[in-house]
Design a protein around this motif. Structure first.
Motif, PDB file in Angstrom:
ATOM      1  N   GLY A  23      -5.710   6.793  11.159  1.00 33.66           N
ATOM      2  CA  GLY A  23      -4.476   7.186  11.836  1.00 33.66           C
ATOM      3  C   GLY A  23      -3.633   5.980  12.174  1.00 33.66           C
ATOM      4  N   PRO A  24      -2.596   6.201  12.921  1.00 36.61           N
ATOM      5  CA  PRO A  24      -1.641   5.127  13.165  1.00 36.61           C
ATOM      6  C   PRO A  24      -2.179   4.012  14.051  1.00 36.61           C
ATOM      7  N   VAL A  25      -3.189   4.294  14.833  1.00 38.32           N
ATOM      8  CA  VAL A  25      -3.737   3.255  15.690  1.00 38.32           C
ATOM      9  C   VAL A  25      -5.194   3.032  15.329  1.00 38.32           C
ATOM     10  N   VAL A  26      -5.476   1.836  14.848  1.00 41.35           N
ATOM     11  CA  VAL A  26      -6.845   1.553  14.439  1.00 41.35           C
ATOM     12  C   VAL A  26      -7.269   0.204  14.980  1.00 41.35           C
ATOM     13  N   PRO A  28      -8.551  -3.408  14.347  1.00 43.23           N
ATOM     14  CA  PRO A  28      -8.545  -4.310  13.194  1.00 43.23           C
ATOM     15  C   PRO A  28      -9.952  -4.604  12.718  1.00 43.23           C
ATOM     16  N   MET A  31     -11.106  -2.470  10.004  1.00 41.40           N
ATOM     17  CA  MET A  31     -10.428  -2.614   8.726  1.00 41.40           C
ATOM     18  C   MET A  31     -10.961  -3.785   7.917  1.00 41.40           C
ATOM     19  N   THR A  36      -8.929 -10.351  11.028  1.00 43.65           N
ATOM     20  CA  THR A  36      -7.559  -9.854  11.058  1.00 43.65           C
ATOM     21  C   THR A  36      -6.555 -10.937  10.713  1.00 43.65           C
ATOM     22  N   ALA A  90      -1.395  -2.863  -2.636  1.00 39.38           N
ATOM     23  CA  ALA A  90      -1.629  -2.081  -1.414  1.00 39.38           C
ATOM     24  C   ALA A  90      -1.287  -0.619  -1.656  1.00 39.38           C
ATOM     25  N   PRO A  96      -3.902  -0.779   3.639  1.00 42.54           N
ATOM     26  CA  PRO A  96      -2.870  -1.540   4.347  1.00 42.54           C
ATOM     27  C   PRO A  96      -2.702  -2.929   3.736  1.00 42.54           C
ATOM     28  N   VAL A  97      -1.488  -3.429   3.795  1.00 40.33           N
ATOM     29  CA  VAL A  97      -1.185  -4.736   3.222  1.00 40.33           C
ATOM     30  C   VAL A  97      -2.106  -5.824   3.786  1.00 40.33           C
ATOM     31  N   VAL A  99      -5.117  -5.644   4.751  1.00 45.91           N
ATOM     32  CA  VAL A  99      -6.447  -5.574   4.151  1.00 45.91           C
ATOM     33  C   VAL A  99      -6.414  -6.176   2.742  1.00 45.91           C
ATOM     34  N   ARG A 101      -4.443  -8.441   1.675  1.00 47.08           N
ATOM     35  CA  ARG A 101      -4.348  -9.900   1.804  1.00 47.08           C
ATOM     36  C   ARG A 101      -5.720 -10.529   1.931  1.00 47.08           C
TER      37      ARG A 101
END
Ligand SMILES: Nc1nc2c(ncn2[C@@H]2O[C@H](COP(=O)(O)OP(=O)(O)OP(=O)(O)O)[C@@H](O)[C@H]2O)c(=O)[nH]1
Ligand SMILES: [Mg+2]
Lengths: 140, 199
Positions: A23-26, A28, A31, A36, A90, A96-97, A99, A101
């Protein structure tokens, strides 16, 4: 470099170390296993272009590296003979970008991909390139 | 799209192209993705950026201190201009709280399109401000939605207090020809800037 690759950190049993449904809040940590910062993929711009190393030139040890995740290998596959930007990777991998990277950073260290940035992000192209851009847009 | 063609020989790495980018900014729902799609050779792709820096604003609803992060969505398209030259168009998030994300996007950008809707002109103030302060060339493109009154360019310019050098173009974000003109005007500003510096 193998240190810092996914697989070294805690929670190795996780098959997927990121969560699509986060979801929108995870967090780091979930991930990228806490990585991070993009020291590993330092300076990787959204439009940095990633291309797999020539198979012959790839370090054998890196290929045998069991710590590479399926997503790492996906990136090598996707960029074999086909340069792709970080943003495209991505989007293509639905990651997500940030990740991507980190993953690309790992692969650069492992000698499996190269990142090329003919125009450094802080510099702007010269007039001849801008001319090509303008003419190219007009001709679309 | 010659360079990225899938049938390219896979025996040796292809030369990597020079990649350039333009930003498309503007308020929520103003037509950014539509504009990108009108000229992109690929359907606009979706990416998410992870925002991680402590102390930076996170989602209002999070309301939690510490190292939580949020993701923010971006769309982008691609135009292959030459075998070795690719232009990316990034539709940037319209929400004000994602300002800091723009710094990364704006780094190295050739310039920007600020898309505006005359019915909600204030929605693009933030974007205009952002590019002005950083001296990033931009074109103010008024997306002419059906049913919206057409204001003369000068009215828009005055309402936004734009510098005289900023082009104001009425456009239709769905029309390739219209969008091409907007993009050309952005790059031309960068070109003129270089020419001015050189001469
Ligand atoms: N009539 C008309 N409709 C448009 C035009 N441009 C965009 N639209 C419509 O307006 C809606 C929003 O367009 P988007 O391109 O998704 O806007 P956006 O700025 O990307 O939106 P967010 O990313 O959510 O901020 C869509 O339904 C489009 O089809 C236009 O020039 N004329
Ligand atoms: Mg959009």
């Amino acid at each position: 470099m193998t240190a810092g690759l996914p697989g070294d950190g805690p929670g190795d049993g996780d098959v997927r170390w990121y969560d699509d449904a986060a979801g929108p809040v995870v967090r780091p940590y979930a991930m990228t296993r806490g990585r991070t910062r993009i020291a590993d993929g330092a300076g990787l711009d959204l439009i940095a272009v990633v291309v797999a190393e020539d198979p012959a030139g790839r370090p054998a040890a890196a290929l045998a590296d069991q710590t590479l995740s399926p997503e790492h290998l996906d990136i090598v596959d996707l960029t074999e003979g086909l340069p792709r930007s970080v943003a495209e990777l991505a989007a293509g991998l639905d990651l997500p970008v940030g990740v991507v990277r980190v993953l690309v950073g790992d692969l650069v260290h492992a000698g499996l991909v190269r990142v090329t940035r003919p125009v450094p992000p802080a510099e702007l192209p010269d007039e001849s390139i801008l001319r090509v851009v303008i003419d190219g847009l007009r001709a679309l | 799209m010659r360079l990225l063609r899938a049938d390219r020989g896979r025996t040796r790495p292809a030369p990597a192209p020079v990649a350039l980018k333009l930003l498309v900014a503007g308020g929520f729902g103003v037509g950014k993705t539509t504009l990108v799609g009108a000229v992109s050779e690929i359907r606009p792709l979706h990416t998410e950026e992870l925002l991680t820096e402590a102390g930076r604003p996170v989602d209002d609803t999070a309301g939690v201190e510490g190292k939580r992060t949020t993701t923010v969505a971006m769309d982008f398209g691609r135009i292959t201009l030459r075998d070795d030259l690719v232009l990316y168009l990034f539709g940037t998030p319209g929400q004000d709280r994602f300002w800091f994300l723009w710094d990364e996007l704006a780094r190295g950008a050739l310039g920007a399109v600020v898309l505006a809707d005359t019915r909600r002109l204030q929605d693009c103030f933030a974007a205009v401000d952002y590019f002005e302060r950083r001296s990033i060339p931009f074109t103010l493109a008024v997306n002419c939605f059906d049913g919206a009154d057409r204001y003369p360019e000068d009215d828009v310019r005055a309402a936004l207090d734009l510098d005289p050098g900023v082009p104001v173009i009425l456009c239709d974000a769905r029309e390739k020809e219209s969008v091409k003109g907007v993009l050309v005007s952005v790059v031309e500003q960068r070109f003129a800037e270089l020419a001015h510096r050189a001469g």
